[in-house]
Write an enzyme that holds these catalytic residues in place. Structure first.
Site, short mmCIF file in Angstrom:
data_model
loop_
_atom_site.label_atom_id
_atom_site.label_comp_id
_atom_site.label_asym_id
_atom_site.label_seq_id
_atom_site.Cartn_x
_atom_site.Cartn_y
_atom_site.Cartn_z
N LYS A 67 0.80 -1.23 0.00
CA LYS A 67 0.00 0.00 0.00
C LYS A 67 0.83 1.28 0.00
CE LYS A 67 -3.28 -1.03 -0.74
NZ LYS A 67 -3.48 -1.75 -2.08
N THR A 71 1.95 -0.49 -7.21
CA THR A 71 1.35 -0.50 -8.55
C THR A 71 1.97 0.60 -9.41
OG1 THR A 71 -0.68 -1.11 -7.38
CG2 THR A 71 -0.91 -0.51 -9.70
N HIS A 132 7.27 -8.21 -1.61
CA HIS A 132 7.08 -7.36 -0.43
C HIS A 132 8.02 -7.82 0.71
CE1 HIS A 132 3.60 -5.23 -1.86
NE2 HIS A 132 2.75 -6.22 -1.76
N GLY A 288 -5.09 7.84 -4.54
CA GLY A 288 -3.78 8.26 -5.03
C GLY A 288 -3.38 9.64 -4.54
P1 A3P Z 1 -4.60 5.16 -1.73
O1 A3P Z 1 -5.30 4.00 -1.10
O2 A3P Z 1 -4.10 6.14 -0.72
O3 A3P Z 1 -5.38 5.80 -2.82
P2 A3P Z 1 -0.01 -0.41 -3.66
O4 A3P Z 1 0.09 -0.27 -5.12
O5 A3P Z 1 1.30 -0.57 -2.97
O6 A3P Z 1 -1.04 -1.39 -3.27
O7 A3P Z 1 -0.50 1.01 -3.13
C1 A3P Z 1 -1.79 1.45 -3.39
C2 A3P Z 1 -1.84 2.96 -3.24
O8 A3P Z 1 -1.21 3.57 -4.38
C3 A3P Z 1 -3.28 3.43 -3.25
O9 A3P Z 1 -3.29 4.59 -2.44
C4 A3P Z 1 -3.50 3.73 -4.72
O10 A3P Z 1 -4.58 4.58 -4.98
C5 A3P Z 1 -2.16 4.37 -5.07
N1 A3P Z 1 -1.85 4.32 -6.50
C6 A3P Z 1 -2.09 3.32 -7.38
N2 A3P Z 1 -1.67 3.65 -8.61
C7 A3P Z 1 -1.14 4.90 -8.51
C8 A3P Z 1 -0.55 5.79 -9.47
N3 A3P Z 1 -0.44 5.46 -10.74
N4 A3P Z 1 -0.12 6.98 -9.02
C9 A3P Z 1 -0.26 7.32 -7.71
N5 A3P Z 1 -0.81 6.54 -6.78
C10 A3P Z 1 -1.25 5.32 -7.17
#
Ligand code: A3P
Length: 320
Positions: A67, A71, A132, A288
């Site tokens: 998180k 991604t 991870h 995001g």
């Molecule tokens: P939020 O829940 O705060 O919106 P991971 O990819 O490690 O699971 O993290 C997910 C977090 O990254 C989420 O944050 C998601 O919305 C955000 N996220 C995913 N794609 C993104 C992007 N292209 N640019 C910025 N943030 C992104």
């Protein structure tokens, strides 16, 4: 998710019995393994990955705390590293999700197979894979080879809200979703997948300080603030710096745009697809934003977390 332990053989069950155990946020189990809370769903895969994975010198590993922008970092690294291997308007990110293009070692490749065929899985070269796992638990061949690691973390308050929202969305319908108070309590005590956050992040932080050519340590907030210079930094680290011509042609801006939250969220596969672990791709795109925690956490929670951050981080030189 919940039945995985029934598939374990007796030998594995008796090994696991020696590990401390806690209920996860969604009703399955976490096992305390090598200093972190490992979700039962991946425990076997983690051990197989540690035992059998052979890193190549050219491998690039995207390593993240869940998180914290996994991604996004997968999309950025993929697009930067392979930018000369596909036509610009045919970036595979327009057809596939970032998690399909940069596959998880323990959540995907080793999940049901102790000997996955990694050569066939990696369509592009050099190999780009992800995990991870904490630094201390990485297979030795990753640490000992010339492979490189790109790591990302994030302000733990935002990470907590992102995690809670993610698990809330995934929640098993037969279970009451964990309230924010209950989740906070577990979070405060480090009980979440790959937690405690601080040990994980500091492991990579120290290793990156000792060996900056091997580990690039990134923060979500820095990427949000200035994606172009972070991308140039990433390309340099990966050994594929942007040429003057590329910069003039706006390649850096193009990569930033294609990987942006707004763009990726709207790609068909990210709206409708499902990850191999059963998680809908939409779950990886929420808001995001930086600072969303302020819409959820009470002043008391913020105060406790800030104290905890200060206590864990103060001598590290790392700030959020
Ligand atoms: P939020 O829940 O705060 O919106 P991971 O990819 O490690 O699971 O993290 C997910 C977090 O990254 C989420 O944050 C998601 O919305 C955000 N996220 C995913 N794609 C993104 C992007 N292209 N640019 C910025 N943030 C992104």
């Amino acid at each position: 998710f919940h039945d995985v332990e029934e598939s374990w053989d007796d030998e594995f069950k008796s090994l696991v019995q020696t590990f401390p155990k806690e209920k996860s946020w969604t009703g399955s189990n976490f096992y305390f393994y090598q200093g972190f809370w490992c979700p039962s769903i991946v425990l076997r895969a983690v051990i197989a990955f540690q035992k059998h994975f052979q890193a190549c010198d050219s491998d690039i590993i995207v390593s993240t705390f869940p998180k914290c922008g996994t991604t996004w970092l997968k999309a950025l690294t993929f697009s930067t590293l392979y930018r000369n291997q596909f036509a610009w308007d045919e970036n595979p990110l327009l057809t596939f999700g970032p998690h399909q293009l940069v596959r998880f070692l323990e959540y995907d490749l080793y999940l049901n197979n102790p000997f996955p065929d990694l050569q066939n899985v990696c369509v592009y070269q050099p190999r780009l894979l992800s995990t991870h796992l904490p630094y201390a638990s990485l297979p030795t061949s990753i640490k000992d080879s010339n492979s490189k690691i790109v790591f990302i973390c994030r302000n733990p308050l935002d990470m907590f809200i992102s995690l809670w929202s993610f698990l809330y969305m995934l929640g098993d319908e037969s279970l009451e979703p964990l309230s924010l108070d209950e989740a906070f309590d577990k979070f405060y005590h480090g009980i979440y997948a790959y937690g405690p956050f601080f040990d994980h992040v500091l492991g990579y932080w120290k290793a990156s300080q000792e060996n900056p050519n091997k580990i690039l340590f990134l923060k979500y907030e820095d990427l949000k603030e200035d994606i172009n210079s972070q991308l140039k930094n990433l390309a340099m680290f990966l050994g594929v710096p942007f040429t003057d011509d590329e910069e003039k042609q706006g390649v850096v801006e193009e990569i930033a745009k294609i990987c942006s939250f707004e763009n990726l969220k709207e790609v068909e596969v990210n709206k409708k697809g499902v990850h191999i672990s059963g998680i809908p791709h939409t779950g990886f795109f929420r808001k995001g934003k930086v600072g969303d925690w302020s819409n959820y956490l009470t002043p008391f929670m913020v105060e406790r977390l800030e104290k905890l951050i200060q206590e864990k981080m103060h001598s590290s030189g790392l700030t959020f």
